[in-house]
Structure formats: C-alpha cells, structure tokens
Enzyme design. Structure first.
Site, PDB file in Angstrom:
ATOM      1  N   ASP A   1      35.739  45.701  46.631  1.00  0.00           N
ATOM      2  CA  ASP A   1      34.541  45.980  47.410  1.00  0.00           C
ATOM      3  C   ASP A   1      34.302  47.500  47.357  1.00  0.00           C
ATOM      4  O   ASP A   1      35.120  48.265  46.831  1.00  0.00           O
ATOM      5  CB  ASP A   1      34.663  45.449  48.840  1.00  0.00           C
ATOM      6  CG  ASP A   1      33.275  45.153  49.420  1.00  0.00           C
ATOM      7  OD1 ASP A   1      32.281  45.742  48.955  1.00  0.00           O
ATOM      8  OD2 ASP A   1      33.180  44.350  50.363  1.00  0.00           O
TER       9      ASP A   1
HETATM   10  C1  NOJ Z   1      29.853  45.968  50.492  1.00  0.00           C
HETATM   11  C2  NOJ Z   1      29.831  44.511  50.842  1.00  0.00           C
HETATM   12  O1  NOJ Z   1      30.959  44.197  51.635  1.00  0.00           O
HETATM   13  C3  NOJ Z   1      29.794  43.586  49.645  1.00  0.00           C
HETATM   14  O2  NOJ Z   1      29.585  42.275  50.089  1.00  0.00           O
HETATM   15  C4  NOJ Z   1      28.740  44.021  48.671  1.00  0.00           C
HETATM   16  O3  NOJ Z   1      28.724  43.136  47.578  1.00  0.00           O
HETATM   17  C5  NOJ Z   1      29.039  45.447  48.237  1.00  0.00           C
HETATM   18  N1  NOJ Z   1      29.008  46.314  49.383  1.00  0.00           N
HETATM   19  C6  NOJ Z   1      28.061  45.939  47.182  1.00  0.00           C
HETATM   20  O4  NOJ Z   1      26.823  46.124  47.736  1.00  0.00           O
END
Ligand code: NOJ
Length: 686
Positions: free
Chosen positions: A261
């Site tokens: 993430d």
């Molecule tokens: C953080 C989020 O937790 C995740 O779900 C997302 O795909 C990423 N950012 C990218 O935007």
C-alpha cells in the site's frame, strides 16, 4: 512465443538497476511535479516501473518519453483505484453487495474495466476484499460487508469482471484490467474501527473468516494482491513473511504481483518494526513484495542489498519476472499506448448507465415502511434535505473521475417521473402543509466514508435531525431517504418517519433509481450485507458472534448486553423489505455425502414483481472450540412476478459448513428464510 519465454528472454538482458526499476511505482503527480529533465533522467535509468495515473493523454506522453529513453523500451504500467466505476459511477461496493447478486457485480466490474481501459489504466487496485463489520471504520464502503461467504462470492465476481477470461496464452482483452485483491490481511479489524490502527486476531479466525474473501479472489485468478498498512498481531503486513510468503504464495499458490500500500515500506519504521529504510526494503523483499508503492526504498536500497548478498538475486529475479509477466498479460508490452479517442466513445455510454441504474435499483434497502410507500400517483410531495439535489454527493468516495454533470439527483429523478414535487431548499418549510407527504434526503457527503474516514459518531448531523423534526411537525408523513457510505445511527429521527429507504451512495444513476423505487415502478429488494447498530457504542455489531454462557435477556442485567442499550442490531444482516409479500412454503432439508439441499417454494402473494433473497444459515450445536451462533452457508436471489410461485433447490457444498483442520462432525441446526434472524427449520448430522 509463450509469455514465460518472453519474460525469460527480457530478464536476461536487464541490468540490476533496470530490474530494480521495475519494482518502483510512482504517484501520478510525477508529471506535474517533476520537471521533465528529472523525469527523463529517471526514465533513462529505467527507474520507473509503474505509475498511478489515469489520464490517457498524460500517460501516452510519459510512455512516449519512456520508450525513447529506456534502453530496453519496457513500457510503464499505468494503474489506479477504480473502486466502483470511473466515468460512470456504480453504487459503492457495500451497496452493491446488498443486491446479494455477484453476477451483477461481475457485470459492473466489467463495465468499469472497459471505461478504465479507455482512461489509460491497465491495473485497478480493486476489489477490496476486507471483511468490514465495524461501521466506525470508513472503509466498510469499499467492501462487501461483514460476511465471509457473501464477501468471497463478490470478491471472485469482481475479479472475473475486471479481468474477464484471459486467452489461452494468458493475455487479457484490451477492455479488461488486472484486478488487485486488497488489503492483505484483516484490515477491517483495525482496533476500535480506527483507520491504520493495529489488528489482533486469532489464526483460527483469520483462516476461517477473514482470509476467505481474499482466497476466493485469488482463486478466481486475481493477477495482483496488495498488502495492508496495519500491523497484524504485531507485524506490519507489508513485511509479514509468514502471511505473505507462507499463506499467499505457498498455501494459495499465488504467483502474481504483490504490491504494497501507499508508502507502506517506509511506514514499517514508524511502526517501530524496522530500524531504517534498508531493513524495511530488505524485509519487504524477503516477504516476496514485488512492487514498492511510492516509498522509493526499493530503488534506494535493493542494489546494495543484492550486492552485499543479503537479498539473493534469484529472489529479485522472481519478483521482476512476476512484474514483467503482469505487463505482458495486460497487453502493454505489445500495445503500450491508449487510443485517446476511446474516452469519448467508451465512457458514459447508454448501456453502461442502464447497468448503473439496474445496480442502483438492486442496492437500496427499504428499512421501514408503514404503508406510505410506494407513493400514490398524483400525491403532492415536498422534497427537503441537503442531499435532495446534490449531484456530486450521489457518487460516493473514490469517484474523482466521476462525471458529476451527468449524475442524476433525486429531485431530477422524481421530476423525470412526472411526480408532483415541490423542492424546498430554504429554511421555510411551511409549504409542506399543502402537500401529502415529505421526502427528506439526508445523510453524509462522499468524503465521510472511505479511507481515513473513521468516526466516533454515527448519528445524522444535528442540523439534519432538526430538519426532519421540523418537516414532521406539519403532520404529514415523512419518508426518509438516507444517502451515505456506511450504516448510520438513525435513532433520533426514526420516530418521525413513516418509511426509511437506505439509498447509500448509488452513483451516476442514483436519482432515477431512487425515484423509481419510491413511486413503486420497481420494488425495493436490497438486503443488508452489514448489520446496523442502534448506537455507536454498540460497534462492532454483527450476526456471527459466538454464544455466551449468558445470552442477553431483556429483564436480566447479568447477561451479555449493554445496560443502556437494547439487545441486538437495529436492523440485522440480511434484512430488507419489499412492496410485495413473499411466502416460504414447504421448506425441506436433505443431505448426501457432498451437499446439503434446501428445497422450498416461494410464493409472491403481493402486487409487485420483486427479487426475494433466500438465505440459509447453520449453527454447529457443539464444537470445540466454539463456533458462531449463525453462519451463512448459502443464498439465492430469485425474481418473482406478482402471483408467481417458484420451486427452488439450493445445493450447498458441505465444505461451507466446515472449519479448517478441526472436527466438523456433529449436529447442525439449519435456518432458512429472509434474514439472519430466520427460524430453525431442521437439524442435521454431518
Ligand atoms: C491507499 C489505500 O489504502 C489503497 O486502497 C489504495 O489503493 C492506495 N492508497 C492507492 O491509491
């Protein structure tokens, strides 16, 4: 030539730096933030593997420069979050799961993929397959609710929808995207529903409940998985070797790309787990994490780590092979550019909108109705509330690219149906006196649910409560339409309302769908995929808790309950009303070595065609360790015309009753009916 061979040949030509470059993902702002010289330097060094950006013009421009500069001309993979549509916005995933119709989710995911591909995206970070049962956690909006079976079915369906069926060699069609099962694992259990907090959970629960939807998504062929931000039993998921390598890679044979993430490798230092960036990069790489989302630590340290021998080159090669395989499979190695005209011809098409409307009609849940709904023809309707005529806030979070101008509000939807509507946007509501009823459109704006949207107060905002009270003071029936990204506590307004339609954030076609439901053109049929709390302090409230030695009793405080709250959820899992009356006749349960069969007859005794969702639950009467008081083992959504009688038989695989690695033999109670409170219809021995 086979993909595997193409990857092998390409890898053999790559330098160590070029390999590491493939593991590096940058944010979409690079184009606007980096001066072009710096961008070109990175491209020349082969240091950009993927970029989060969904703009075909910018993507093509970056790609053009990249293909000129990169020694081996390896295309950049463009990716982003397509959670419930991109140009055309579908109902938020939580709402969609209230349809209890995974095939519908497969179709919306396919439509979202088609639009996403036109935006230049080849990889979406969806579906989110975290089980969400604590509605203080804002991200419940992105998933399929609280249940592992339903969640698993939606996870698999969404993966199939995004990716389609690859051809014999493994290539996806140009109108499909790579899916990403996220966030591995157990993110929905963050303590107190507080975003990014820690998770403590037993291995047994992980295996039998929380892992289920991820595993189903992976078995459906998801090409990628994202690790979660949080620490799981003390270990940040990004570097949790035992879960990532042992469970994901070995137990489930996941051979696709594992991405972190956002900035999560660096955050393992903040967790107090890794000492510095070097240890963080090494730990993530050892745990088989292939792509570093924006922290930059792979690019900074992997070379050194390989040269020092801490990270075997074979391990890096395997990661890069997986990334290159993904790039081949999504088609960019052969077709690196997006046809910029597709955004005009393939986004916002009428058939996509029709699907968004169909899905919205299936997603809304009728919670209460004293008979005021459906609205009678010719009724004079007063329409009030901050969300009655607000386009943007029909869409829900994760809708940055959503076409706000094309979104229908409730006011527009009612007007299109020729309803006799008087929209009152100001504080003077006296005109209600001349109307037959009031529709109050209340709830939350898009940004109140989703990432970083944990709440400690789930009640409606005070001014909305005052508005509903004021509207009710004219003595006309009030119909509450709640537009929100998560279950809210409605206690303070319920007593003023004759009906409550929970409309969630239904997307581009919200307005017409809600209007059609209110006037009875279509009967509501959504069933809750998540329990509704009576008050915030009751969270988490969900149906598959274990039994206690002191089951809750109204008259006895020395039982498992709150002193200041009623027992159980306000509206239970599986619940939802319709305008018709469905009777369940002759429910029978039989079994053989592989299946438990539930046969029954459904009779639509009302005046409306409607979907009925038959639900089957079990309870293992005695178990060591104990099992929940109810567990969903099967369901089916059936369409019945008014007056129609249908015989249905649900064949439920015996595996749905079993827990991993324990003695599953014994007596089970079977419950079949309309929601998770349905009564026991048989006892069987498995
Ligand atoms: C953080 C989020 O937790 C995740 O779900 C997302 O795909 C990423 N950012 C990218 O935007």
């Amino acid at each position: 030539m086979e993909i595997r061979e193409r990857v092998r040949q390409l890898l053999a030509k790559m330098t160590l730096e070029e390999k590491i470059g493939q593991t590096n993902m940058l944010g979409g702002s690079i184009y606007s933030e980096l001066d072009h010289e710096k961008l070109d330097r990175l491209l020349c060094a082969g240091q950009i593997g993927s970029v989060m950006c969904m703009d075909p013009v910018i993507n093509n421009e970056i790609q053009r420069r990249n293909l000129q500069k990169h020694r081996l001309h390896i295309p950049i993979l463009f990716c982003g979050d397509i959670i419930h549509g991109i140009g055309t916005i579908f109902p938020i995933p939580l709402a969609e799961s209230c349809s209890w119709d995974p095939d519908l989710a497969e179709r919306t995911a396919a439509a979202a993929a088609k639009e996403g591909a036109a935006f230049g995206c080849r990889w979406t970070f969806a579906p989110m397959t975290d089980i969400g049962k604590d509605v203080r956690w804002g991200r419940v909006m992105e998933g399929a609710g609280e249940d592992p079976l339903l969640g698993g079915d939606f996870a698999a369906a969404r993966v199939r929808g995004f990716q389609g069926t690859p051809d014999k060699q493994g290539y996806l069609a140009p109108d499909r995207l790579a899916a990403c099962v996220k966030h591995f694992a157990g993110y929905g259990l963050v303590e107190g529903g507080k975003e990014y907090a820690g998770v403590t959970v037993s291995e047994r629960e992980l295996q039998n409940i929380y892992f289920k939807p991820y595993e189903r998504g992976i078995r459906a062929g998801a090409l990628t998985v994202m690790s979660a931000f949080h620490d799981l039993n003390g270990i940040p998921c990004t570097v949790y070797n035992a879960q990532l390598d042992d469970t994901l890679r070995r137990a489930w044979n996941f051979d696709g790309v594992l991405v972190t993430d956002y900035n999560a490798i660096a955050e393992t230092i903040e967790h107090g787990y890794c000492r510095d960036g070097k240890e963080a990069a090494l730990s993530a790489a050892r745990a088989t994490v292939d792509i570093d989302m924006v922290s930059g630590l792979y690019v900074k340290y992997l070379k050194k780590l390989v040269e020092e021998g801490a990270l075997p080159l074979e391990k890096l090669d395997r990661a890069v092979s997986r990334i290159l395989t993904l790039k081949f499979r999504v088609g960019i190695m052969d077709h690196p550019f997006t046809d910029e005209s597709r955004i005009k011809t393939e986004v916002g098409c009428e058939d996509t909108k029709a699907l968004a409307r169909e899905c919205a009609l299936r997603s809304a849940v009728l919670l209460e109705n004293d008979g005021i709904l459906p609205l009678r023809k010719g009724m004079r309707i007063a329409l009030v509330g901050p969300l009655a005529d607000d386009k943007r806030n029909m869409l829900g979070n994760w809708s940055y690219y959503g076409r706000v101008g094309e979104t229908e509000t409730l006011r527009e939807g009612l007007t299109a149906e020729n309803a006799n509507v008087l929209f009152l946007s100001g504080p003077d509501l006296s005109a209600i006196s001349g109307c037959d009823c009031v529709i109050a459109a209340v709830g939350h704006k898009n940004e109140m649910a989703g990432e970083a949207c944990s709440l400690t107060h789930l009640d409606l905002p005070e001014e909305q409560v005052s508005l509903v009270k004021h509207a009710a003071s004219f003595g006309k029936p009030v119909i509450l339409v709640v537009i929100a990204g998560r279950p809210l506590v409605l206690r303070s307004v319920e007593k003023y309302c004759s009906a409550i339609l929970y409309a969630w954030h239904l997307g581009t076609c919200a307005g017409s769908a809600i209007a059609e439901l209110l006037i009875g053109k279509v009967s509501p049929s959504g069933r809750l995929s998540i329990s509704f709390p009576r008050s915030t302090g009751q969270c988490p409230v969900y149906y598959y808790h274990t039994a206690t030695g002191r089951p809750p009793q109204k008259e006895n405080i020395f039982t498992s309950r709150y002193l200041d709250e009623e027992i159980g959820p306000r509206w239970p899992f599986g619940y939802g009303l319709s305008y018709s009356k469905i009777r369940y006749n002759s429910v029978r349960v039989s079994q053989n070595a592989e299946q438990v069969k539930i046969s029954l007859e459904l009779e639509n005794r009302g005046n409306f065609d409607t979907y009925e969702t038959v639900q089957v639950y079990c309870r293992k009467c005695f178990s060591k360790p104990v099992r929940p008081v109810r567990e969903l083992v099967g369901y089916r959504s059936v369409f019945l015309k008014s007056g129609e009688i249908k015989k249905e038989e649900l064949s439920i695989p015996i595996g749905n009753f079993f827990y991993l690695n324990e003695d599953n033999h014994g007596e089970y109670e079977i419950f079949a009916g309309k929601d998770s409170t349905c009564s026991c219809c048989a006892k069987i021995t498995l």
